[in-house]
Design a protein around this motif. Structure first.
Motif, PDB file in Angstrom:
ATOM      1  N   ILE A  48       0.844  -1.045  -0.201  1.00  0.00           N
ATOM      2  CA  ILE A  48       0.049  -0.022   0.171  1.00  0.00           C
ATOM      3  C   ILE A  48       0.929   1.122   0.186  1.00  0.00           C
ATOM      4  O   ILE A  48       1.901   1.299   0.856  1.00  0.00           O
ATOM      5  N   LYS A  49       0.708   2.091  -0.957  1.00  0.00           N
ATOM      6  CA  LYS A  49       1.458   3.339  -1.109  1.00  0.00           C
ATOM      7  C   LYS A  49       1.017   4.473  -0.651  1.00  0.00           C
ATOM      8  O   LYS A  49      -0.323   4.664  -0.820  1.00  0.00           O
ATOM      9  N   ILE A  50       1.715   5.170   0.010  1.00  0.00           N
ATOM     10  CA  ILE A  50       1.406   6.640   0.792  1.00  0.00           C
ATOM     11  C   ILE A  50       1.690   7.677  -0.326  1.00  0.00           C
ATOM     12  O   ILE A  50       2.483   7.988  -0.906  1.00  0.00           O
ATOM     13  N   ASP A  51       0.281   8.433  -0.514  1.00  0.00           N
ATOM     14  CA  ASP A  51       0.228   9.358  -1.691  1.00  0.00           C
ATOM     15  C   ASP A  51       0.355  10.866  -0.812  1.00  0.00           C
ATOM     16  O   ASP A  51       1.162  11.661  -1.521  1.00  0.00           O
ATOM     17  N   PHE A  52      -0.118  10.771   0.115  1.00  0.00           N
ATOM     18  CA  PHE A  52      -0.133  12.091   0.844  1.00  0.00           C
ATOM     19  C   PHE A  52       0.199  11.751   2.352  1.00  0.00           C
ATOM     20  O   PHE A  52      -0.552  10.767   3.001  1.00  0.00           O
ATOM     21  N   LYS A  53       0.789  12.811   2.992  1.00  0.00           N
ATOM     22  CA  LYS A  53       1.060  13.000   4.661  1.00  0.00           C
ATOM     23  C   LYS A  53       0.367  14.117   4.984  1.00  0.00           C
ATOM     24  O   LYS A  53       1.349  15.179   4.679  1.00  0.00           O
ATOM     25  N   LEU A  54      -0.648  14.467   5.970  1.00  0.00           N
ATOM     26  CA  LEU A  54      -1.016  15.685   6.254  1.00  0.00           C
ATOM     27  C   LEU A  54      -0.983  15.758   7.593  1.00  0.00           C
ATOM     28  O   LEU A  54      -1.236  14.665   8.480  1.00  0.00           O
ATOM     29  N   THR A  55      -0.615  16.754   8.134  1.00  0.00           N
ATOM     30  CA  THR A  55      -0.354  17.219   9.586  1.00  0.00           C
ATOM     31  C   THR A  55      -1.440  18.168  10.070  1.00  0.00           C
ATOM     32  O   THR A  55      -1.207  19.397   9.435  1.00  0.00           O
ATOM     33  N   VAL A  56      -2.266  17.757  10.835  1.00  0.00           N
ATOM     34  CA  VAL A  56      -3.275  18.977  11.341  1.00  0.00           C
ATOM     35  C   VAL A  56      -3.498  19.163  12.927  1.00  0.00           C
ATOM     36  O   VAL A  56      -3.121  18.211  13.361  1.00  0.00           O
ATOM     37  N   GLY A  57      -3.745  20.408  13.118  1.00  0.00           N
ATOM     38  CA  GLY A  57      -3.867  20.714  14.714  1.00  0.00           C
ATOM     39  C   GLY A  57      -5.105  20.126  15.033  1.00  0.00           C
ATOM     40  O   GLY A  57      -6.034  19.450  14.540  1.00  0.00           O
ATOM     41  N   ASP A  58      -5.147  20.259  16.466  1.00  0.00           N
ATOM     42  CA  ASP A  58      -6.673  19.845  17.339  1.00  0.00           C
ATOM     43  C   ASP A  58      -7.657  20.605  16.942  1.00  0.00           C
ATOM     44  O   ASP A  58      -8.018  21.536  17.911  1.00  0.00           O
ATOM     45  N   SER A  59      -8.197  20.510  15.716  1.00  0.00           N
ATOM     46  CA  SER A  59      -9.306  21.558  15.353  1.00  0.00           C
ATOM     47  C   SER A  59     -10.303  20.689  14.454  1.00  0.00           C
ATOM     48  O   SER A  59     -10.030  20.038  13.684  1.00  0.00           O
ATOM     49  N   LEU A  60     -11.718  20.700  15.023  1.00  0.00           N
ATOM     50  CA  LEU A  60     -12.395  19.909  14.235  1.00  0.00           C
ATOM     51  C   LEU A  60     -12.638  20.173  12.739  1.00  0.00           C
ATOM     52  O   LEU A  60     -12.690  19.092  11.923  1.00  0.00           O
ATOM     53  N   GLU A  61     -12.758  21.641  12.506  1.00  0.00           N
ATOM     54  CA  GLU A  61     -12.732  22.014  11.051  1.00  0.00           C
ATOM     55  C   GLU A  61     -11.544  21.526  10.293  1.00  0.00           C
ATOM     56  O   GLU A  61     -11.831  20.970   9.212  1.00  0.00           O
ATOM     57  N   LYS A  62     -10.389  21.316  10.797  1.00  0.00           N
ATOM     58  CA  LYS A  62      -9.214  21.212  10.085  1.00  0.00           C
ATOM     59  C   LYS A  62      -9.145  19.772   9.832  1.00  0.00           C
ATOM     60  O   LYS A  62      -8.601  19.253   8.787  1.00  0.00           O
ATOM     61  N   ILE A  63      -9.476  18.807  10.910  1.00  0.00           N
ATOM     62  CA  ILE A  63      -9.551  17.401  10.755  1.00  0.00           C
ATOM     63  C   ILE A  63     -10.527  17.183   9.683  1.00  0.00           C
ATOM     64  O   ILE A  63     -10.122  16.209   8.625  1.00  0.00           O
ATOM     65  N   GLU A  64     -11.773  17.802   9.536  1.00  0.00           N
ATOM     66  CA  GLU A  64     -12.888  17.175   8.573  1.00  0.00           C
ATOM     67  C   GLU A  64     -12.304  17.792   7.127  1.00  0.00           C
ATOM     68  O   GLU A  64     -12.478  17.084   6.179  1.00  0.00           O
ATOM     69  N   LYS A  65     -11.708  18.867   7.081  1.00  0.00           N
ATOM     70  CA  LYS A  65     -11.136  19.345   5.720  1.00  0.00           C
ATOM     71  C   LYS A  65     -10.179  18.260   5.226  1.00  0.00           C
ATOM     72  O   LYS A  65     -10.078  17.878   4.153  1.00  0.00           O
ATOM     73  N   ALA A  66      -9.399  17.705   6.059  1.00  0.00           N
ATOM     74  CA  ALA A  66      -8.209  16.605   5.801  1.00  0.00           C
ATOM     75  C   ALA A  66      -8.777  15.344   5.184  1.00  0.00           C
ATOM     76  O   ALA A  66      -8.621  15.005   4.192  1.00  0.00           O
ATOM     77  N   LEU A  67     -10.038  15.094   5.985  1.00  0.00           N
ATOM     78  CA  LEU A  67     -10.568  13.880   5.650  1.00  0.00           C
ATOM     79  C   LEU A  67     -11.561  14.006   4.389  1.00  0.00           C
ATOM     80  O   LEU A  67     -11.389  13.164   3.379  1.00  0.00           O
ATOM     81  N   ILE A  68     -11.897  15.102   4.052  1.00  0.00           N
ATOM     82  CA  ILE A  68     -12.665  15.377   2.671  1.00  0.00           C
ATOM     83  C   ILE A  68     -11.619  15.090   1.461  1.00  0.00           C
ATOM     84  O   ILE A  68     -11.708  14.526   0.376  1.00  0.00           O
ATOM     85  N   PHE A  69     -10.349  15.934   1.641  1.00  0.00           N
ATOM     86  CA  PHE A  69      -9.095  15.785   0.836  1.00  0.00           C
ATOM     87  C   PHE A  69      -8.876  14.249   0.509  1.00  0.00           C
ATOM     88  O   PHE A  69      -8.719  13.990  -0.421  1.00  0.00           O
ATOM     89  N   ALA A  70      -8.653  13.505   1.762  1.00  0.00           N
ATOM     90  CA  ALA A  70      -8.020  12.249   1.558  1.00  0.00           C
ATOM     91  C   ALA A  70      -9.101  11.283   1.234  1.00  0.00           C
ATOM     92  O   ALA A  70      -8.505  10.346   0.303  1.00  0.00           O
ATOM     93  N   LYS A  71     -10.360  11.714   1.294  1.00  0.00           N
ATOM     94  CA  LYS A  71     -11.058  10.406   0.860  1.00  0.00           C
ATOM     95  C   LYS A  71     -11.602  10.603  -0.779  1.00  0.00           C
ATOM     96  O   LYS A  71     -11.660   9.911  -1.351  1.00  0.00           O
ATOM     97  N   GLU A  72     -11.325  11.860  -1.153  1.00  0.00           N
ATOM     98  CA  GLU A  72     -11.393  12.255  -2.638  1.00  0.00           C
ATOM     99  C   GLU A  72     -10.186  11.583  -3.379  1.00  0.00           C
ATOM    100  O   GLU A  72     -10.076  11.409  -4.713  1.00  0.00           O
ATOM    101  N   THR A  73      -8.897  11.405  -2.636  1.00  0.00           N
ATOM    102  CA  THR A  73      -7.691  11.233  -3.388  1.00  0.00           C
ATOM    103  C   THR A  73      -7.284   9.800  -3.288  1.00  0.00           C
ATOM    104  O   THR A  73      -6.215   9.245  -3.787  1.00  0.00           O
ATOM    105  N   SER A  74      -7.920   8.860  -2.194  1.00  0.00           N
ATOM    106  CA  SER A  74      -7.303   7.824  -1.620  1.00  0.00           C
ATOM    107  C   SER A  74      -8.090   6.763  -1.369  1.00  0.00           C
ATOM    108  O   SER A  74      -9.356   6.882  -1.305  1.00  0.00           O
ATOM    109  N   ASP A  75      -7.598   5.461  -1.539  1.00  0.00           N
ATOM    110  CA  ASP A  75      -8.592   4.145  -1.358  1.00  0.00           C
ATOM    111  C   ASP A  75      -8.638   4.101   0.297  1.00  0.00           C
ATOM    112  O   ASP A  75      -9.728   3.693   0.796  1.00  0.00           O
ATOM    113  N   LEU A  76      -7.640   4.472   0.897  1.00  0.00           N
ATOM    114  CA  LEU A  76      -7.557   4.258   2.526  1.00  0.00           C
ATOM    115  C   LEU A  76      -7.186   5.428   2.959  1.00  0.00           C
ATOM    116  O   LEU A  76      -6.050   6.041   2.711  1.00  0.00           O
ATOM    117  N   VAL A  77      -7.601   5.816   4.104  1.00  0.00           N
ATOM    118  CA  VAL A  77      -7.374   6.927   5.135  1.00  0.00           C
ATOM    119  C   VAL A  77      -7.181   6.604   6.322  1.00  0.00           C
ATOM    120  O   VAL A  77      -7.641   6.011   7.264  1.00  0.00           O
TER     121      VAL A  77
END
Length: 401
Positions: free
Chosen positions: A34-63
Motif C-alpha cells: 500500500i503506497k502513501i500518496d499524501f501525509k497531512l499534519t493537522v492541529g487539534d481542530s474539528l474543522e481542520k480534521i474534517e477538511k483533511a478527511l474530505i481531501f483524503a477520501k477524494e484522493t485515496s482508497d484508504l485513509v
C-alpha cells in the motif's frame, strides 16, 4: 492501492513532539504494497480534521489517522469522523467493561469523560489495544489510531492483517533498495549515475543523512530484478564511494574488520567532542575492541593526555595536520582516529576558517592525516567530521585487507 496519512495533534505542528508514527506506518504499509500518496499534519481542530478527511477520501482508497482518540476536550478525531460520515456514536458494552478493568488494574479513577475512549461511529469495527486504553477502529475506508507510538505499533499490524484479509487484497509488496554513499558531493553523484534512472516502474531519489547520501530506488516487488541490475551498474560506476546498503552503516563495516584482525581501537577528539565515540559505541560487541574515547578539547589536555609537544601547537596551531597526527600517535591502540578543527560559529580566521578540520588516522605503524573544509552550522560541521573520519578509516582498513 493508495492511502493518505492524517497525523492529528497541535504538538506535531509546533515542534513539541516528533512524528515517528508515520515512519513506522510507512514501513508496515510497504510490506503489503500500500503506497502513501499524501501525509497531512493537522492541529487539534474539528474543522481542520474534517477538511483533511474530505481531501483524503477524494484522493485515496484508504485513509489512516493517528492521534486525537483520548478523553480530553482537544481529542477531536472521532467527532470529525462521525460528522464526516454522518453517523451517530455507539458504545460497545464489552469494550466499556474492558476499559474500566484496565483503569482498575492501574488504580486510576474512571471518570465519565473516559467513556469517550470507547465511543465509535455506528458500524465501526474495533481493533483491540493490548498496551493502552483506547482501541482503534475502522469504518468505510477510514481507520483511526491513538497517537501514542507503542499503542499504534501494537494495533497497526493487526489492522493490516484484518484489512488485507477482509477485502481479499493480493497486493505486491513495495521493494526499496538503499545504497549509502560518502566522499562525493550530491550533485556530482547524480551526474555519474542518473543515466541509469530510466525505468518508469522505479522511483529514484537522493537523501542526505548524517551517515552519508542515500541513493534510493523504490518499486513493487515484481520489479526487484530490474533494481538489482541498476544497482550493479552503480557499483561499477562509483563503487569506491559506496559504504553499504539498506540499514548497513560504515561503523558496522569497520567493526567487522577490527573483529577479523583483532585490532584494538580508540579515538582522540577535539572539535567533535565525544560525537565520534558515541557513534562507535552504538555497535553491539564493540567493547571487545574499543578501548577509549578521549576528549582533548583544550591545548593543555592534548599535551598532558596525548603527549603532543607544546611547541608544536605554538608553531602550527591546535588545528593543523601536525597536531592531528601527533594526537592520533598519542593513542596506544592498533587503530586510532583524531579530530581537531574549528566548528564555529566563532574562532575562524582567513588562514583557518570556520569548518576547517584535520583528521588523523592510525592503523598499526601507518599514520596519515586529512584536511577538510566543511560548510554548515556548528552541529553539521561536527557531524561531517565524524562521517569523514569513519569513511577515511574504512578505506585504509579495506586497503590493509
Amino acid at each position: 492501492m493508495r492511502c493518505t496519512l492524517i497525523l492529528v495533534g497541535t504538538e506535531l505542528l509546533n515542534g513539541a513532539t516528533l512524528d515517528t508514527n508515520s515512519v513506522f506506518m510507512a514501513e508496515e504499509l510497504n510490506k503489503v504494497g500500500i503506497k502513501i500518496d499524501f501525509k497531512l499534519t493537522v492541529g487539534d481542530s474539528l474543522e481542520k480534521i474534517e477538511k483533511a478527511l474530505i481531501f483524503a477520501k477524494e484522493t485515496s482508497d484508504l485513509v489512516i489517522l493517528s492521534g486525537g482518540l483520548g478523553a480530553t476536550d482537544d481529542d477531536l478525531t472521532k467527532e470529525a469522523i462521525r460528522k464526516f460520515l454522518n453517523k451517530k456514536f455507539i458504545i460497545d458494552e464489552s469494550e466499556l467493561e474492558e476499559l474500566k478493568e484496565k483503569f482498575k488494574k492501574l488504580n486510576i479513577q474512571f471518570l465519565d469523560k473516559n467513556h469517550k475512549e470507547v465511543e465509535k461511529p455506528e458500524g465501526a469495527i474495533s481493533i483491540k489495544n493490548d498496551v493502552g486504553m483506547a482501541p482503534a477502529f475502522y469504518i468505510d475506508g477510514i481507520v483511526a489510531f491513538p497517537g501514542v507510538p507503542r499503542e499504534l505499533y501494537n494495533m497497526f499490524p493487526k489492522f493490516l492483517k484484518f484489512y488485507t484479509e477482509r477485502f481479499c487484497l493480493e497486493l505486491d509488496p513495495i521493494y526499496i533498495k538503499d545504497i549509502i554513499v560518502s566522499g562525493i558531493p550530491e550533485s556530482i553523484l547524480e551526474e555519474k549515475i542518473k543515466e541509469y534512472f530510466i525505468d518508469p516502474n522505479i522511483e529514484y531519489e537522493f537523501l542526505v543523512k548524517d551517515y552519508g547520501i542515500i541513493v534510493r530506488m523504490q518499486t513493487s516487488n515484481r520489479h526487484k530484478i530490474a533494481v538489482e541490475k541498476i544497482k550493479e551498474k552503480i557499483y561499477n560506476s562509483i563503487g569506491k564511494y559506496i559504504l553499504g546498503e539498506d540499514k548497513e552503516r560504515i561503523e558496522d563495516k569497520i567493526f567487522n574488520i577490527l573483529k577479523k584482525k583483532n585490532y584494538s581501537f580508540s579515538v582522540a577528539e577535539s572539535c567533535t567532542g565525544g560525537m565520534l565515540s558515541s557513534r562507535i559505541v552504538t555497535i553491539p560487541g564493540i567493547s571487545k575492541y574499543f578501548q577509549e574515547g578521549i576528549i582533548t578539547y583544550s591545548n593543555e589536555s592534548k599535551v598532558s593526555r596525548l603527549k603532543v609537544d607544546k611547541n608544536l601547537i605554538e608553531k602550527y596551531g591546535a588545528v593543523s595536520k601536525e597536531v592531528a597526527e601527533k594526537m592520533v600517535n598519542g593513542l596506544t591502540t592498533d587503530v586510532g582516529i583524531s579530530t581537531t578543527g574549528i566548528a564555529g560559529p566563532d574562532g575562524g580566521s582567513q588562514e583557518k576558517p570556520v569548518g576547517l578540520v584535520y583528521i588523523g588516522i592510525k592503523v598499526k605503524e601507518k599514520v596519515v592525516s586529512f584536511k577538510f573544509n566543511f560548510t554548515g552550522d556548528r552541529e553539521k560541521i561536527r557531524k561531517k567530521a565524524v562521517l569523514h573520519s569513519l569513511f577515511e578509516l574504512y578505506k585504509i582498513l579495506e586497503e590493509d585487507e
